[in-house]
Scaffold this motif. Sequence first.
Motif, PDB file in Angstrom:
ATOM      1  N   LYS A  53     -11.476  49.530 -25.936  1.00 55.34           N
ATOM      2  CA  LYS A  53     -10.093  50.620 -25.878  1.00 55.34           C
ATOM      3  C   LYS A  53      -9.953  51.826 -24.060  1.00 55.34           C
ATOM      4  CE  LYS A  53      -8.458  49.283 -29.553  1.00 55.34           C
ATOM      5  NZ  LYS A  53      -7.583  48.139 -28.910  1.00 55.34           N
ATOM      6  N   THR A  54     -11.238  51.729 -23.616  1.00 56.82           N
ATOM      7  CA  THR A  54     -11.274  52.760 -22.319  1.00 56.82           C
ATOM      8  C   THR A  54     -10.406  52.385 -21.750  1.00 56.82           C
ATOM      9  OG1 THR A  54     -13.878  53.162 -22.907  1.00 56.82           O
ATOM     10  CG2 THR A  54     -12.968  53.541 -20.949  1.00 56.82           C
ATOM     11  N   ARG A  55      -9.275  53.032 -21.099  1.00 53.41           N
ATOM     12  CA  ARG A  55      -8.621  52.895 -19.936  1.00 53.41           C
ATOM     13  C   ARG A  55      -9.230  53.214 -18.180  1.00 53.41           C
ATOM     14  NH1 ARG A  55      -5.624  48.902 -21.501  1.00 53.41           N
ATOM     15  NH2 ARG A  55      -4.340  49.345 -23.024  1.00 53.41           N
ATOM     16  N   LEU A  56      -8.715  52.854 -17.086  1.00 59.63           N
ATOM     17  CA  LEU A  56      -9.077  53.550 -16.035  1.00 59.63           C
ATOM     18  C   LEU A  56      -8.673  53.246 -14.567  1.00 59.63           C
ATOM     19  CD1 LEU A  56     -11.211  51.467 -13.437  1.00 59.63           C
ATOM     20  CD2 LEU A  56     -12.641  51.881 -15.935  1.00 59.63           C
ATOM     21  N   THR A  57      -8.568  54.091 -13.727  1.00 60.89           N
ATOM     22  CA  THR A  57      -7.746  53.405 -12.668  1.00 60.89           C
ATOM     23  C   THR A  57      -7.941  53.673 -11.366  1.00 60.89           C
ATOM     24  OG1 THR A  57      -7.472  56.474 -11.869  1.00 60.89           O
ATOM     25  CG2 THR A  57      -5.848  55.443 -13.424  1.00 60.89           C
ATOM     26  N   PHE A  58      -8.294  53.133 -10.418  1.00 60.33           N
ATOM     27  CA  PHE A  58      -8.101  52.850  -9.157  1.00 60.33           C
ATOM     28  C   PHE A  58      -7.412  52.815  -8.100  1.00 60.33           C
ATOM     29  CE2 PHE A  58      -7.069  48.456 -10.388  1.00 60.33           C
ATOM     30  CZ  PHE A  58      -7.089  48.479  -8.774  1.00 60.33           C
ATOM     31  N   LYS A  59      -8.012  52.786  -7.297  1.00 55.87           N
ATOM     32  CA  LYS A  59      -7.339  53.266  -6.188  1.00 55.87           C
ATOM     33  C   LYS A  59      -8.108  52.941  -4.635  1.00 55.87           C
ATOM     34  CE  LYS A  59      -6.838  57.150  -3.452  1.00 55.87           C
ATOM     35  NZ  LYS A  59      -6.348  58.881  -3.416  1.00 55.87           N
ATOM     36  N   ALA A  60      -7.105  51.985  -3.758  1.00 57.28           N
ATOM     37  CA  ALA A  60      -8.264  51.369  -2.691  1.00 57.28           C
ATOM     38  C   ALA A  60      -7.642  51.396  -1.410  1.00 57.28           C
ATOM     39  CB  ALA A  60      -7.795  49.199  -2.543  1.00 57.28           C
ATOM     40  N   GLY A  61      -8.148  51.834  -0.773  1.00 60.72           N
ATOM     41  CA  GLY A  61      -8.134  52.099   0.443  1.00 60.72           C
ATOM     42  C   GLY A  61      -7.683  51.075   1.449  1.00 60.72           C
ATOM     43  N   HIS A  62      -7.943  49.345   1.521  1.00 58.17           N
ATOM     44  CA  HIS A  62      -7.546  48.540   1.868  1.00 58.17           C
ATOM     45  C   HIS A  62      -7.305  47.214   1.371  1.00 58.17           C
ATOM     46  CE1 HIS A  62      -6.549  45.647   5.334  1.00 58.17           C
ATOM     47  NE2 HIS A  62      -7.811  45.129   5.355  1.00 58.17           N
ATOM     48  N   LEU A  63      -6.238  46.241   1.040  1.00 59.70           N
ATOM     49  CA  LEU A  63      -6.488  45.017   0.569  1.00 59.70           C
ATOM     50  C   LEU A  63      -6.746  44.464   1.729  1.00 59.70           C
ATOM     51  CD1 LEU A  63      -5.621  42.870  -1.574  1.00 59.70           C
ATOM     52  CD2 LEU A  63      -3.126  43.281  -0.976  1.00 59.70           C
ATOM     53  N   LYS A  64      -8.453  43.268   1.309  1.00 61.79           N
ATOM     54  CA  LYS A  64      -8.479  42.489   2.725  1.00 61.79           C
ATOM     55  C   LYS A  64      -7.850  41.344   1.950  1.00 61.79           C
ATOM     56  CE  LYS A  64     -12.983  40.981   4.200  1.00 61.79           C
ATOM     57  NZ  LYS A  64     -13.721  41.215   4.286  1.00 61.79           N
ATOM     58  N   LYS A  78     -11.190  46.694  -0.448  1.00 61.28           N
ATOM     59  CA  LYS A  78     -12.368  47.868  -0.447  1.00 61.28           C
ATOM     60  C   LYS A  78     -12.042  49.181  -0.044  1.00 61.28           C
ATOM     61  CE  LYS A  78     -14.367  46.173   4.076  1.00 61.28           C
ATOM     62  NZ  LYS A  78     -14.429  45.968   5.178  1.00 61.28           N
ATOM     63  N   ASP A  79     -13.281  50.358  -0.330  1.00 62.43           N
ATOM     64  CA  ASP A  79     -13.282  51.707  -0.089  1.00 62.43           C
ATOM     65  C   ASP A  79     -12.021  51.849  -1.194  1.00 62.43           C
ATOM     66  OD1 ASP A  79     -14.457  51.628   2.374  1.00 62.43           O
ATOM     67  OD2 ASP A  79     -12.288  51.675   3.544  1.00 62.43           O
ATOM     68  N   VAL A  80     -12.836  51.674  -2.565  1.00 59.27           N
ATOM     69  CA  VAL A  80     -11.822  51.203  -3.961  1.00 59.27           C
ATOM     70  C   VAL A  80     -12.763  52.784  -4.325  1.00 59.27           C
ATOM     71  CG1 VAL A  80     -11.811  50.179  -5.880  1.00 59.27           C
ATOM     72  CG2 VAL A  80     -11.449  49.047  -4.123  1.00 59.27           C
ATOM     73  N   GLU A  81     -11.825  53.441  -4.926  1.00 58.63           N
ATOM     74  CA  GLU A  81     -12.311  54.749  -5.936  1.00 58.63           C
ATOM     75  C   GLU A  81     -11.387  54.167  -7.093  1.00 58.63           C
ATOM     76  OE1 GLU A  81     -10.067  58.655  -4.797  1.00 58.63           O
ATOM     77  OE2 GLU A  81     -11.621  58.195  -2.701  1.00 58.63           O
ATOM     78  N   PHE A  82     -13.029  54.276  -8.269  1.00 61.82           N
ATOM     79  CA  PHE A  82     -12.260  53.849  -9.540  1.00 61.82           C
ATOM     80  C   PHE A  82     -12.220  55.311 -10.405  1.00 61.82           C
ATOM     81  CE2 PHE A  82     -14.071  49.483  -8.696  1.00 61.82           C
ATOM     82  CZ  PHE A  82     -13.192  48.766  -9.284  1.00 61.82           C
ATOM     83  N   ARG A  83     -11.768  56.070 -10.943  1.00 60.69           N
ATOM     84  CA  ARG A  83     -11.098  57.217 -12.267  1.00 60.69           C
ATOM     85  C   ARG A  83     -11.432  56.908 -13.527  1.00 60.69           C
ATOM     86  NH1 ARG A  83     -10.409  62.102 -10.089  1.00 60.69           N
ATOM     87  NH2 ARG A  83     -10.780  61.549  -7.686  1.00 60.69           N
TER      88      ARG A  83
END
Length: 111
Positions: A53-64, A78-83
């Motif tokens: 049931k855990t949810r997280l979001t992510f934001k990537a700096g670049h789609l390689k 590349k350069d991904v942040e998971f929150r």
Amino acid sequence: MNYQLYRNTTLGHTLQETLDDFIQSGQISPQLAIKVMLQFDRSINQSLANRVKTRLTFKAGHLKTYRFCDNVWTFVLKDVEFREVQELVKVDKVKIVACDGKGSQAKDERD
């Protein structure tokens, strides 16, 4: 259709090695080992779909790279942040493999 993605995890590799040892020692047949691995595929897919049931979001700096083949998407970011709520994790590179789980679930229940 049950995806076999999780056979490449530590749990999947360990199960496969154990089954191989059992086959080598004559404790089980290769056919039984195949059935066990197919059940592993079904069980892991069902458990992840129904119990996590855990949810997280992510934001990537670049789609390689990205690819769509046989109804499976593969992304390399590349350069991904998971929150997750307050926790933030940064990684240099991530590979995401995404499969259609909704269309296959009804068929799996009939099998």
